[in-house]
Enzyme design. Structure first.
Site, PDB file in Angstrom:
ATOM      1  N   MET A   1      38.736  60.587  40.016  1.00 59.45           N
ATOM      2  CA  MET A   1      37.935  61.247  39.368  1.00 59.45           C
ATOM      3  C   MET A   1      38.636  62.324  40.494  1.00 59.45           C
ATOM      4  O   MET A   1      38.058  63.616  40.898  1.00 59.45           O
ATOM      5  CB  MET A   1      36.232  61.215  39.774  1.00 59.45           C
ATOM      6  CG  MET A   1      35.939  60.671  39.261  1.00 59.45           C
ATOM      7  SD  MET A   1      33.380  59.944  39.520  1.00 59.45           S
ATOM      8  CE  MET A   1      33.543  59.061  40.801  1.00 59.45           C
TER       9      MET A   1
ATOM     10  N   LYS B   1      27.327  62.711  30.190  1.00 59.71           N
ATOM     11  CA  LYS B   1      28.357  62.383  31.602  1.00 59.71           C
ATOM     12  C   LYS B   1      29.675  62.759  31.705  1.00 59.71           C
ATOM     13  O   LYS B   1      30.386  61.752  31.153  1.00 59.71           O
ATOM     14  CB  LYS B   1      27.553  61.068  32.728  1.00 59.71           C
ATOM     15  CG  LYS B   1      26.598  61.161  32.640  1.00 59.71           C
ATOM     16  CD  LYS B   1      27.316  59.665  34.247  1.00 59.71           C
ATOM     17  CE  LYS B   1      25.909  59.159  34.480  1.00 59.71           C
ATOM     18  NZ  LYS B   1      26.133  58.118  34.875  1.00 59.71           N
TER      19      LYS B   1
ATOM     20  N   ASP C   1      28.367  55.728  27.636  1.00 53.45           N
ATOM     21  CA  ASP C   1      29.086  57.607  28.036  1.00 53.45           C
ATOM     22  C   ASP C   1      30.561  57.940  27.487  1.00 53.45           C
ATOM     23  O   ASP C   1      30.563  56.598  27.110  1.00 53.45           O
ATOM     24  CB  ASP C   1      28.925  57.993  29.560  1.00 53.45           C
ATOM     25  CG  ASP C   1      28.931  56.276  30.265  1.00 53.45           C
ATOM     26  OD1 ASP C   1      30.019  56.207  30.242  1.00 53.45           O
ATOM     27  OD2 ASP C   1      28.158  56.193  31.111  1.00 53.45           O
TER      28      ASP C   1
HETATM   29  N1  SAH Z   1      32.210  53.088  36.616  1.00 48.09           N
HETATM   30  C1  SAH Z   1      33.872  53.587  36.860  1.00 48.09           C
HETATM   31  C2  SAH Z   1      34.480  54.418  37.040  1.00 48.09           C
HETATM   32  C3  SAH Z   1      33.444  55.752  36.662  1.00 48.09           C
HETATM   33  S1  SAH Z   1      34.347  57.136  37.819  1.00 48.09           S
HETATM   34  C4  SAH Z   1      34.691  51.507  36.630  1.00 48.09           C
HETATM   35  O1  SAH Z   1      35.217  50.763  37.248  1.00 48.09           O
HETATM   36  O2  SAH Z   1      36.066  52.313  36.194  1.00 48.09           O
HETATM   37  C5  SAH Z   1      34.967  57.313  36.352  1.00 48.09           C
HETATM   38  C6  SAH Z   1      36.192  57.733  36.505  1.00 48.09           C
HETATM   39  O3  SAH Z   1      37.100  56.593  36.784  1.00 48.09           O
HETATM   40  C7  SAH Z   1      37.146  58.923  36.031  1.00 48.09           C
HETATM   41  O4  SAH Z   1      37.606  59.611  36.595  1.00 48.09           O
HETATM   42  C8  SAH Z   1      38.587  58.321  36.076  1.00 48.09           C
HETATM   43  O5  SAH Z   1      39.254  58.158  37.774  1.00 48.09           O
HETATM   44  C9  SAH Z   1      38.199  56.496  36.394  1.00 48.09           C
HETATM   45  N2  SAH Z   1      38.822  55.858  34.901  1.00 48.09           N
HETATM   46  C10 SAH Z   1      37.706  55.421  33.782  1.00 48.09           C
HETATM   47  N3  SAH Z   1      38.701  55.015  33.174  1.00 48.09           N
HETATM   48  C11 SAH Z   1      40.079  55.032  33.350  1.00 48.09           C
HETATM   49  C12 SAH Z   1      40.957  54.769  32.780  1.00 48.09           C
HETATM   50  N4  SAH Z   1      41.062  54.514  31.492  1.00 48.09           N
HETATM   51  N5  SAH Z   1      42.167  55.228  33.036  1.00 48.09           N
HETATM   52  C13 SAH Z   1      42.274  56.201  34.020  1.00 48.09           C
HETATM   53  N6  SAH Z   1      40.930  56.100  35.052  1.00 48.09           N
HETATM   54  C14 SAH Z   1      39.571  56.097  34.219  1.00 48.09           C
END
Ligand code: SAH
Length: 462
Positions: free
Chosen positions: A385, A272, A250
């Site tokens: 998020m 997504k 995604d």
């Molecule tokens: N499973 C993922 C989270 C998914 S929810 C994890 O463990 O990181 C998606 C949220 O993750 C985004 O809205 C943001 O808040 C955060 N996120 C994911 N990658 C990111 C990145 N490189 N920099 C900042 N926030 C990030």
């Protein structure tokens, strides 16, 4: 070829090491790993050797070396740091045709120690013929990352079947075909993921030839792709990505990470975004089941860690329900990745003894969170998020009693070349962010630890 690579059987053989320092101790350690019995000749011993001696694990002669000393030994190593003594050891051993190694003097050696990758009983030996041990060690390190830790267990298990396979198949060609089928199927991966029993059963069924052994069945790997920087993948994630038939990914999976998937693998984008789902969750679940049913190795790549705000649990629930084999590979979650790359420790003895991960995903009727639990003192708050609801989040935290001066940072596209950190306070952050043209994904960190960013930030992409 300056040396012929061979593997020496040293179990219970008498081996001599001349020299009592750290370098000698390393050689002693290697010989002992191979089961050799070691005698050390040296006036004094370093602490490591002293300890082995005290435990009766090595013999020690506290004397100067004399040429006749080498006589009864299977191999001899000179590691004294004294060129004259080393040369004398070499000459004495050569004269008696006993294999000898002199540390850092390839010209005086009849054998040299390679760098080794030890997955006993599998061993990989790398040598530069003495030209550059550092180069050999670097190559070894690369091999270490490529050869799964479970390789030894796999080899051992296959070894247990060897005699039976020999009896079952008459010709060498048939035997080879059998082993190739086993190793191309799911057996290795079962062993690497700690399911040896299943792997053995599978070989049993394949040997007896009755019914479907399951060898070529499909599987789903739910893999954490980390926050963006491909260097943050785990070895296992990379290995599974490189043997995938299909990959579903995604938007959070960075192009650099996707690049590491096996080139021939089919790539399916399942979208997504916050407000637009390319495929509904149920559809993704169904595709995973269908592909696995077709016998495919399916990698479901998810940003960060699959079990942190990733609905990973839902995606495998269907698989579990339908008896489709799967495994889950953890990834570095955004909180860990962003915190590390922004120089913001999530806990710190002086500032925070606990850390909470929450989602700030807003609904139509506002952000609904357990505010009381979030504003505890000495606690770091990480909000996933949280960009759309940022203003509400900050306002509510203040309304529920958090000081407006609490440090807060928004990390944009953490761990990627586009990373940006906007550090402010709960009160000033929304405005700062509104004026900076921020792009998702972003992560919000609130708490005293954010102060450390100023001194600990180290990752500064151009
Ligand atoms: N499973 C993922 C989270 C998914 S929810 C994890 O463990 O990181 C998606 C949220 O993750 C985004 O809205 C943001 O808040 C955060 N996120 C994911 N990658 C990111 C990145 N490189 N920099 C900042 N926030 C990030």
């Amino acid at each position: 070829m300056d040396f012929l690579p061979v593997f020496l059987q040293l179990r219970d053989r008498e081996c001599l090491v001349v020299g009592g320092g750290e370098v000698a101790a390393r050689k002693v350690g290697l010989i002992r790993r191979a089961g050799g019995r070691v005698t050390v000749i040296a006036p004094t011993l370093c602490p490591g050797l002293e300890e082995w001696k005290a435990r009766g694990e090595i013999a020690h002669r506290p004397l100067e070396f004399r040429p006749a000393d080498v006589e009864t030994f299977t191999v001899v190593v000179a590691a004294t740091g004294d060129a004259g003594v080393n040369a004398a050891v070499s000459a004495a051993a050569h004269a008696r045709h006993i294999p000898v190694n002199v540390v850092d003097a390839p010209g005086l050696c009849s054998f040299i120690f390679p760098s080794i990758v030890d997955r006993s009983p599998v061993l990989v030996a790398v040598s530069s013929g003495g030209a550059s041990p550092v180069l050999a060690r670097q190559l070894r390190a690369r091999l270490e990352t490529m050869i799964p830790a479970g390789y030894g267990r796999l080899a051992e298990m296959l070894g247990r079947f060897r005699a039976r396979v020999g009896r079952r198949f008459g010709s060498a060609l048939e035997r080879r075909r059998f082993w190739e089928r086993i190793l191309q199927g799911s057996v290795s991966e079962l062993v690497f993921s700690g399911r040896e029993r299943e792997a053995e059963d599978m070989i049993e069924r394949e040997l007896s030839g009755d019914g479907d052994s399951g060898l070529t069945r499909g599987e789903v790997y739910l893999v954490g792709a980390g926050p963006g920087d491909p260097d943050l993948l785990t070895f296992r994630a990379l290995r599974l990505m490189q043997q995938a038939d299909v990959v579903l990914y995604d938007r959070l999976v960075s192009p650099q990470v996707l690049d590491l998937v096996r080139r021939e693998a089919e790539r399916i984008y399942v979208g997504k975004r916050r407000d637009y789902h390319a495929l509904r969750q149920e559809e993704i679940n169904r595709i995973l089941v269908d592909l696995a049913r077709q016998g495919k190795k399916v990698v479901r790549l998810k940003g960060g860690d699959p079990f942190v705000f990733g609905r990973g649990g839902e995606e495998i629930a269907d698989l579990a329900g339908q008896g489709i084999p799967f495994q889950v590979v953890p990834g570095i979650t955004a909180a860990n990745g962003c915190a590390a790359y922004a120089g913001i420790p999530l806990t710190h003895r002086d500032y925070a003894q606990s850390v909470v991960f929450v989602t700030g995903h807003s609904r139509d009727d506002g952000v609904d969170l357990d505010w009381g639990g979030l504003i505890r003192p000495q606690q770091t708050l990480v909000i996933y998020m949280g960009l759309t609801g940022l203003e509400t989040l900050c306002r509510e935290l203040i309304a529920h009693g958090m000081s407006p001066a609490t440090p807060a940072a928004l990390i944009e596209q953490g761990t990627t070349p586009n990373q940006r950190v906007i550090a402010a306070t709960l009160e000033t952050l929304p405005e700062r962010v509104a004026n900076s043209g921020v792009h998702a994904p972003t992560l919000l960190i609130v708490g005293e630890v954010v102060r450390l960013h100023r001194t600990l930030a180290w990752f500064r992409p151009a």
